[in-house]
Design an enzyme around this catalytic site. Structure first.
Site, short mmCIF file in Angstrom:
data_model
loop_
_atom_site.label_atom_id
_atom_site.label_comp_id
_atom_site.label_asym_id
_atom_site.label_seq_id
_atom_site.Cartn_x
_atom_site.Cartn_y
_atom_site.Cartn_z
N ASP A 236 -0.68 5.64 -12.50
CA ASP A 236 0.76 5.11 -12.74
C ASP A 236 0.50 3.94 -13.70
OD1 ASP A 236 0.16 2.94 -11.09
OD2 ASP A 236 2.01 3.42 -9.99
N ASP A 238 2.29 0.34 -13.88
CA ASP A 238 3.00 -0.79 -13.18
C ASP A 238 3.45 -2.04 -14.05
OD1 ASP A 238 2.32 0.27 -10.23
OD2 ASP A 238 0.45 -0.06 -11.12
N ASP A 366 6.23 2.10 -12.83
CA ASP A 366 7.12 1.42 -11.80
C ASP A 366 7.54 0.04 -12.52
OD1 ASP A 366 6.46 3.22 -9.70
OD2 ASP A 366 4.77 1.85 -8.67
N1 DCT Z 1 -0.17 -2.12 -3.55
C1 DCT Z 1 -0.53 -2.87 -2.38
N2 DCT Z 1 -0.51 -2.28 -1.53
C2 DCT Z 1 -0.37 -1.10 -1.51
C3 DCT Z 1 -0.31 -0.30 -2.56
C4 DCT Z 1 -0.42 -1.34 -3.73
O1 DCT Z 1 -0.41 -4.24 -2.30
N3 DCT Z 1 -0.52 -0.16 -0.22
C5 DCT Z 1 -0.41 -3.10 -4.99
C6 DCT Z 1 -1.80 -3.26 -5.39
C7 DCT Z 1 -1.64 -2.59 -6.69
C8 DCT Z 1 -0.41 -2.43 -7.14
O2 DCT Z 1 0.43 -2.65 -5.98
C9 DCT Z 1 -0.04 -1.16 -7.76
O3 DCT Z 1 -0.37 -0.01 -6.83
P1 DCT Z 1 -0.97 1.37 -7.27
O4 DCT Z 1 -0.28 1.53 -8.70
O5 DCT Z 1 -0.62 2.11 -6.27
O6 DCT Z 1 -2.52 0.88 -7.34
P2 DCT Z 1 -3.34 0.56 -8.63
O7 DCT Z 1 -4.26 -0.25 -8.20
O8 DCT Z 1 -2.60 0.26 -9.86
O9 DCT Z 1 -4.09 1.98 -8.92
P3 DCT Z 1 -3.84 3.22 -9.66
O10 DCT Z 1 -4.75 3.04 -10.86
O11 DCT Z 1 -4.09 4.58 -8.97
O12 DCT Z 1 -2.37 3.06 -10.29
MG MG Z 2 -0.85 1.79 -10.68
#
Ligand code: DCT
Ligand code: MG
Length: 442
Positions: A236, A238, A366
């Protein structure tokens, strides 16, 4: 990201302060050579990069972590999953390839189960246990189903136990009442399981930035999450939105969304209000954070994506989507890999006409709004990794008698909040050496 907002966090709560002595953070030195060294206990005290020396072990341990997570649906703690993750984190921080099990034994958080897997890989080049799990029906089906936007482990497992095995099984069962997000998740399954590239994330960031700055000059839009940590693929986008003047950000999100809607850029959106209340961080509602935010699916016009990304011309086959992904498996969201393979037989759900008509690709985005005073903490939290955050909170709690959230840092000894205007401030308060985002990949 959806899933973890709805799940309650099971982090250890701060203990009442009985010890007014601040423990010095354990040796936080960066390992420099192949010399024998001791890894600090907390992951946030180490440097952990995307690229490291022990992928052959960590890939296997991550399968076990994921599998343990699938098995523990409904239970309060995911301690088994966490144990595999922590063992993998230690190996990631090791400055050289592991060559003997004796050294693994000396690393922090490498338990007996992880040790036996490491030993198998050292001796045989692979782990039969991990092989059996990843070849298994349960693991593959759970990956497939949790790859559906809006479907978490609990739902996936319920479906598995009812005998469903493919996406079509879900689509064709009239007794299932799918939620709105799950319906769109099925419809856009292939899009949402094709990794988002950095180039796409940049385009989306620019689109949002343009709207935000038109509405509120001076406002900032920062790409966080995995991309900020140096990943070139993600599941995603962010985006953390703020304004240097506290309060100016009020009302911004709904105005931005209205503009995006006007331009027909949103396939799905769900917004939640800011529920942050510093006086009532009760155990019950201990979710990750309380920012005003929007989980959305953007319609990213395929013509905006450069042809070398292959998306425009690619036939809508899951195999093609996998090839689009990174050749570095560690850079690919774990779900993206296997789900696409298993969805192979189910591509038929996209009827040909509809596929041809669709000029856009769905991308999970997001949007998070952070007021200026909480911005530094929000940036650390949304940069992650998830496990780095966990480690930071545990460290703050255990070693510093502080409570860290995505909003604030509270010093339980001095009984006060510690303001921070940058990420460096946050690390300073915690008496930790600063880590660049690229060094937070545990
Ligand atoms: N986060 C967190 N606890 C979680 C999930 C996420 O603290 N249970 C934080 C860390 C990264 C941020 O939010 C964004 O989450 P994701 O998009 O799920 O993770 P990402 O590291 O960006 O991985 P991806 O590349 O898959 O989006
Ligand atoms: Mg992410």
């Amino acid at each position: 990201t959806m899933e973890w907002f709805t799940k309650s966090m099971e982090e250890k709560q701060p203990v009442p302060c009985t010890d007014h002595l601040r423990l010095k953070p354990a040796q936080a030195a960066v390992p420099v050579s192949t010399e024998k060294m001791t890894l600090p206990k907390h992951e946030c005290q180490r440097i952990t990069r995307l690229k490291h020396h022990n992928h052959r072990f960590t890939t296997a341990l991550e399968v076990l972590e994921e599998h343990a997570g699938y098995l523990q649906v409904g239970q309060k703690t995911d301690s088994r999953a966490r144990a595999f993750r922590r063992a993998a984190c230690s190996l990631k921080a090791l400055p050289h390839p592991l060559t003997n099990v004796e050294e693994a034994r000396t690393l922090p958080h490498v338990g007996t189960h992880s040790l036996s897997v490491i030993q198998d890989i050292l001796e045989d080049g692979y782990s039969q246990e991990v092989q059996d799990i990843s070849d298994g029906d349960f693991y593959g089906t759970m990956q497939l189903f949790t790859g559906i936007f809006g479907v978490g482990s609990a739902t996936a497992r319920k479906w598995y136990e009812r005998g469903f095995r493919t996406l079509d099984d879900i689509r064709n069962d009239s007794t299932l009442s799918l939620k709105k997000d799950q319906t769109i998740g099925l419809e856009l399954y292939q899009d949402l399981n094709t990794p988002v590239t950095l180039a796409e994330a940049d385009i989306i960031q620019e689109m949002v930035r343009a709207e935000v700055q038109k509405l509120l000059p001076g406002a900032t839009v920062v790409l966080t999450g995995g991309f900020r940590r140096g990943k070139t693929k993600g599941h995603d986008v962010d985006l953390l939105i703020s304004h240097p003047t506290e309060g100016k950000e009020t009302g911004l999100l709904s105005a931005v969304l209205a503009k995006l809607r006007e331009k027909d850029l949103l396939a799905y959106e769900t917004t939640s209000a800011n529920t942050y209340d510093p006086s009532s961080v009760s155990r019950k509602e201990y979710t990750l954070d309380h920012f005003e935010r929007c989980f959305s699916i953007f319609k990213l016009d395929k013509s905006l994506i450069s042809s070398n990304q292959n998306t425009k011309q690619a036939p809508p086959s899951p195999v093609g989507a996998v090839q689009q992904g990174s050749s570095r498996p560690d850079l690919l969201h774990h779900k993206d890999k296997v789900s696409l393979e298993r969805a192979g037989g189910t591509a038929s759900f996209l009827d040909e006409e509809k596929t041809e008509e669709k000029t856009w690709i769905g991308r999970r985005v997001d949007l998070i709004i952070a007021p200026a005073s909480q911005y530094a903490y929000a940036l650390v939290g949304w940069t992650g990794s998830k496990h780095f955050n966990r480690s930071l909170r545990l460290y703050a709690d255990n070693e510093m008698n502080m409570k860290l959230t995505n909003h604030v840092l509270y010093d339980s000894v001095k009984n006060q909040y510690l303001p921070a205007s940058s990420e460096e401030d946050v690390f300073l308060h915690l008496q930790l050496p600063y880590r660049e985002p690229a060094e937070r990949n545990c």
